[in-house]
Design a protein around this motif. Structure first.
Motif, PDB file in Angstrom:
ATOM      1  N   GLU A  89       0.841  -1.210   0.000  1.00 41.76           N
ATOM      2  CA  GLU A  89       0.000   0.000   0.000  1.00 41.76           C
ATOM      3  C   GLU A  89       0.869   1.250   0.000  1.00 41.76           C
ATOM      4  OE1 GLU A  89      -4.176  -1.225   2.200  1.00 41.76           O
ATOM      5  OE2 GLU A  89      -2.509  -0.536   3.421  1.00 41.76           O
ATOM      6  N   ASN A  90       1.883   1.280   0.869  1.00 39.39           N
ATOM      7  CA  ASN A  90       2.762   2.450   0.944  1.00 39.39           C
ATOM      8  C   ASN A  90       3.540   2.632  -0.354  1.00 39.39           C
ATOM      9  OD1 ASN A  90       1.906   2.928   3.531  1.00 39.39           O
ATOM     10  ND2 ASN A  90       3.646   1.921   4.502  1.00 39.39           N
ATOM     11  N   GLY A  95      -5.517   5.513  -9.518  1.00 36.46           N
ATOM     12  CA  GLY A  95      -6.205   4.956  -8.365  1.00 36.46           C
ATOM     13  C   GLY A  95      -6.883   3.637  -8.638  1.00 36.46           C
ATOM     14  N   HIS A 131       2.714   1.731  -3.445  1.00 42.92           N
ATOM     15  CA  HIS A 131       1.875   2.233  -4.532  1.00 42.92           C
ATOM     16  C   HIS A 131       1.345   3.628  -4.245  1.00 42.92           C
ATOM     17  CE1 HIS A 131       2.028  -1.157  -7.213  1.00 42.92           C
ATOM     18  NE2 HIS A 131       1.882  -1.972  -6.193  1.00 42.92           N
ATOM     19  N   ALA A 132       1.203   3.985  -2.980  1.00 44.94           N
ATOM     20  CA  ALA A 132       0.779   5.341  -2.647  1.00 44.94           C
ATOM     21  C   ALA A 132       1.834   6.349  -3.084  1.00 44.94           C
ATOM     22  CB  ALA A 132       0.531   5.458  -1.150  1.00 44.94           C
ATOM     23  N   ARG A 133       3.104   5.933  -3.090  1.00 45.31           N
ATOM     24  CA  ARG A 133       4.197   6.819  -3.520  1.00 45.31           C
ATOM     25  C   ARG A 133       4.386   6.819  -5.036  1.00 45.31           C
ATOM     26  NH1 ARG A 133       7.008   4.107   0.679  1.00 45.31           N
ATOM     27  NH2 ARG A 133       8.128   2.973  -0.928  1.00 45.31           N
ATOM     28  N   ILE A 141      -4.442   0.729  -8.428  1.00 45.91           N
ATOM     29  CA  ILE A 141      -4.021   0.472  -7.052  1.00 45.91           C
ATOM     30  C   ILE A 141      -5.089  -0.322  -6.317  1.00 45.91           C
ATOM     31  CG2 ILE A 141      -3.544   1.566  -4.826  1.00 45.91           C
ATOM     32  CD1 ILE A 141      -2.263   3.868  -6.388  1.00 45.91           C
TER      33      ILE A 141
END
Ligand code: FES
Length: 103
Positions: A61-62, A71, A64-66, A74
């Motif tokens: 999660e972290n 969206g 792909h958030a970066r 993800i």
């Protein structure tokens, strides 16, 4: 923090291995066996696998958030990753009875 007592693997080592795998292919489905294979280790009692799954979900999660991904990509990928909880996250998959638990 030690996650795997059988192989003496820390949470930090698992996080670094997951990031290394995501750097090779950000959209691959990472499972505990793949992480341990990359570290040249094998699951023995596999009691640590639910914690490894939670680490995989958090690090992915972290990661792909970066990233610059859209969206929708993800969300669909993380749904697959969260599906690992069904496969590995349940206590019924620890492959040992509760009377043999150390803690
Ligand atoms: S605690 Fe990780 S294989 Fe046993």
């Amino acid at each position: 923090m030690l996650i795997c007592h059988c192989n003496i693997i820390t949470e930090k080592e698992i996080e670094q291995t997951i990031v290394g795998l995501l750097d090779q292919d950000p959209w691959q489905l990472i499972v505990p066996a793949k992480v341990y294979h990359a570290m040249h280790k094998r699951g023995r009692c596999c009691g640590c696998f639910p914690n490894v799954v939670e680490t995989i979900i958090r690090v992915t999660e972290n990661y792909h958030a970066r990233s610059q991904a859209s969206g929708v990509d993800i969300v669909s990928h993380l749904d697959r990753v969260r599906g690992l909880r069904v496969q590995y996250g349940s206590r019924t998959h620890e492959r040992r009875t509760t009377d043999h638990r150390a803690a």
